[in-house]
Design an enzyme around this catalytic site. Structure first.
Site, PDB file in Angstrom:
ATOM      1  N   LYS A   5      -1.909  26.912  -6.442  1.00 37.02           N
ATOM      2  CA  LYS A   5      -0.763  27.860  -6.431  1.00 37.02           C
ATOM      3  C   LYS A   5       0.418  27.837  -6.178  1.00 37.02           C
ATOM      4  O   LYS A   5       0.675  26.556  -5.624  1.00 37.02           O
ATOM      5  CB  LYS A   5      -1.375  29.372  -5.736  1.00 37.02           C
ATOM      6  CG  LYS A   5      -2.253  30.043  -6.522  1.00 37.02           C
ATOM      7  CD  LYS A   5      -2.726  31.366  -5.833  1.00 37.02           C
ATOM      8  CE  LYS A   5      -3.776  32.137  -6.770  1.00 37.02           C
ATOM      9  NZ  LYS A   5      -4.184  33.253  -6.029  1.00 37.02           N
TER      10      LYS A   5
ATOM     11  N   ARG B 281     -12.243  30.002  -4.969  1.00 38.03           N
ATOM     12  CA  ARG B 281     -12.221  30.157  -6.640  1.00 38.03           C
ATOM     13  C   ARG B 281     -10.992  29.019  -6.611  1.00 38.03           C
ATOM     14  O   ARG B 281      -9.999  29.119  -6.307  1.00 38.03           O
ATOM     15  CB  ARG B 281     -11.513  31.479  -6.683  1.00 38.03           C
ATOM     16  CG  ARG B 281     -11.216  31.395  -8.230  1.00 38.03           C
ATOM     17  CD  ARG B 281     -10.557  32.895  -8.392  1.00 38.03           C
ATOM     18  NE  ARG B 281     -10.352  32.806  -9.840  1.00 38.03           N
ATOM     19  CZ  ARG B 281      -9.152  32.555 -10.605  1.00 38.03           C
ATOM     20  NH1 ARG B 281      -8.095  32.048  -9.749  1.00 38.03           N
ATOM     21  NH2 ARG B 281      -8.981  32.907 -11.873  1.00 38.03           N
TER      22      ARG B 281
END
Lengths: 246, 297
Positions: free
Chosen positions: B232, B266
């Protein structure tokens, strides 16, 4: 009473103006330099008071000691974090734009009187202009630091994604500033500005109310959108011989 | 978990027909049925490539596959019908191929969640903070699980813009607890509810770092914590690393998060994550080393 605006400066209000918030690398040094320069020019007018105007949740004044609470934007930063950024007498929660204006004054070493003024983000143009006239008509020789941004929806990577109306909106604002046609700012569509995430709209309209005709001399020091948000830095001076009473 | 709102010890997490104690760290593999997700866009847009990806991640030790049809970032509108078309037949195909694999549907829309659960999904992974208030009733209807996340109140597929929190972790805790409570009230089995602080969603990099630093406060609620860290922007900004150079930063964040109590991860990189988590489990003393002969001969 004639307006007594000695000069006005226009700066954007992204949090990244604050060096403590952007990490180790310099971010947008040319924008920061333009803001520093325009504030320096403003203070060079030797004003009795500097009025900082920026959009906030509601119209209202903030104690002159109020400062941006950096911990809300950057929890965990060592310097100026966790509430320590609030100066004596200030209360927390000062709007971002107003707090950044206060920061620019601090960075310039300004220690004189300041008035921190938030203008409600939903304030209609008429009320904004009226507020501007009041600020200008105090009788004091006033310098105005107007904090506000154009659309945040200028590119695919912009915070608000791309809205094709953004470019036209922002160029209209730029044109008005360059021409000193501040009355045009009062015509900005409030709903469109909100759609485009152009948070500066009410602050610009305060400026228009504070510097009614004749058109001031203006100079744009910075106009770009490096992160998809329109940033404009400008300096506005009443034309020679047309400044209000001293 | 008698009173999770007041905090308490971590309990059993049920997903599909399986139950996992608090010591089990689970890997959720991302399988995007999109042409335009941020990481390796379109790589599993083709259904054959997507199924191949499932085979690979299962082989690498994924416990869960998370199948999504709409990118988080803004972009072309994806209608409900198109989202269903993208993920539901694929969920069914994965269910056929792997009867016991835990399948998660990455969606914020209850209409899509309903079709996905009917096709065999065990979990609804809502990254957008319960924007669609009917997800809980769908999870309850199918006996599925639900991820309750914090997106700072942002509408789906929008970016944070100058967000500020008096205390971001407190905001995350309150928001996710409220969503978990709403899910329980809707009839979702409490042992099938997870909370997710949703790094980067409605957060700048400082906020995501703070959430990571104080993740133990979220684990202390008693609800199992899912984290979605993989490659991210907060990793990229912290390291000044482009998209293809964020794996080490992701794994470091993964290890810290596991240490502080996160239970589901995840990820894009399943094998690397599995290794990182196995290491954390061994350091904690939850699982013995695979082999320990050094100095013991």
């Amino acid at each position: 009473m004639p307006a007594t605006i000695a000069a006005a400066a226009l700066c954007p209000s992204p949090p990244l103006l604050c060096p403590q918030l952007t990490g180790r690398r310099p971010v947008l040094p040319e924008l920061r330099a333009a803001c520093a320069e325009v504030v320096g020019r403003l203070l060079g007018q030797d004003p009795d008071v500097v009025v900082v105007v920026g959009p906030g949740a509601a119209t209202g004044t903030w104690d002159a000691g109020s400062r941006l609470d950096l911990s809300a934007l950057a929890p965990g930063i060592a310097e100026g974090g966790r509430g320590t950024a609030i100066a004596d007498g200030g209360r927390s929660g000062v709007p971002l734009a107003v707090g950044l204006g206060a920061m620019l004054l601090d960075q310039a070493g300004y220690r004189g009187p300041r008035h921190l003024q938030a203008v409600g983000r939903d304030e209609p143009a008429g009320a904004c202009a009226k507020l501007g006239a009041e600020l200008a008509g105090s009788g004091a020789r006033t310098a105005l630091l107007v904090m506000g941004d154009g659309s945040a929806r200028r590119t695919l990577k912009a915070p608000g994604y791309l809205d094709p109306r953004a470019a036209g909106f922002d160029s209209g604002v730029e044109r008005a500033i360059r021409a000193g046609d501040l009355a045009a700012l009062l015509e900005l569509d409030q709903a469109l500005a909100r759609d485009l995430m152009a948070t500066g709209r009410p602050a610009w309209q305060v400026l228009a109310g504070a510097m009614p005709a004749p058109a001031p001399a203006t100079e744009v020091l910075y106009c770009d959108d490096p992160f998809g948000v329109a940033y404009l830095v400008a300096y506005l001076r009443p034309r020679e011989g047309e400044e209000g009473t001293r | 978990m008698s009173d999770p709102g007041q905090g308490g010890p971590q309990g059993v997490l049920r997903l599909g027909r399986q139950a996992f104690g608090p010591d089990r760290l689970l890997v959720m593999a991302i399988v995007n049925r999109t042409p335009d997700s941020f990481y390796q866009p379109g790589v599993t847009w083709d259904p054959t490539a997507a199924m191949e990806r499932v085979h690979v991640v299962v082989g690498e030790g994924a416990d869960i596959v998370d199948i999504g049809g709409v990118p988080a970032r803004p972009g072309d509108e994806v209608e409900v019908s198109e989202e269903i078309r993208r993920i539901v037949p694929f969920v069914a195909a994965v269910r056929d191929a792997y009867p016991d694999l835990i399948i998660s549907a990455d969606t914020w829309r209850h209409e899509v969640a309903r079709e996905a659960c009917a096709a065999g999904a065990d979990l609804i992974n809502d990254t957008w903070g319960g924007w669609d208030t009917r997800l809980g009733e769908v999870a309850a209807e199918f006996g599925a699980g639900l991820v309750c996340s914090h997106a700072g109140g942002l509408p789906p597929r929008t970016r944070p813009f100058r967000v500020a929190y008096a205390d971001v972790v407190d905001d995350v805790r309150r928001t996710t607890l409220a969503l978990a409570g709403r899910a329980v009230a809707a009839g979702v089995e409490p042992t099938r509810i997870l909370i997710d602080p949703a790094h980067d969603f409605g957060k700048n990099t400082w906020h995501s770092l703070e959430v990571t630093r104080r993740l133990a406060e979220l684990a202390a609620t008693g609800w199992p914590v899912l984290v979605s860290l993989s490659n991210k922007d907060f990793v990229g900004e912290t390291l000044d690393a482009p998209l293809d150079e964020r794996v080490a930063g992701t794994l470091a964040t993964t290890a810290v998060s596991a240490w502080l109590g996160a239970r589901v991860f995840r990820v894009h990189q399943v094998r690397e994550t599995r290794h990182a988590l196995s290491m954390v489990s061994a350091i904690r003393g939850d699982t013995p080393p695979a082999l320990a002969v050094r100095g013991l001969a």
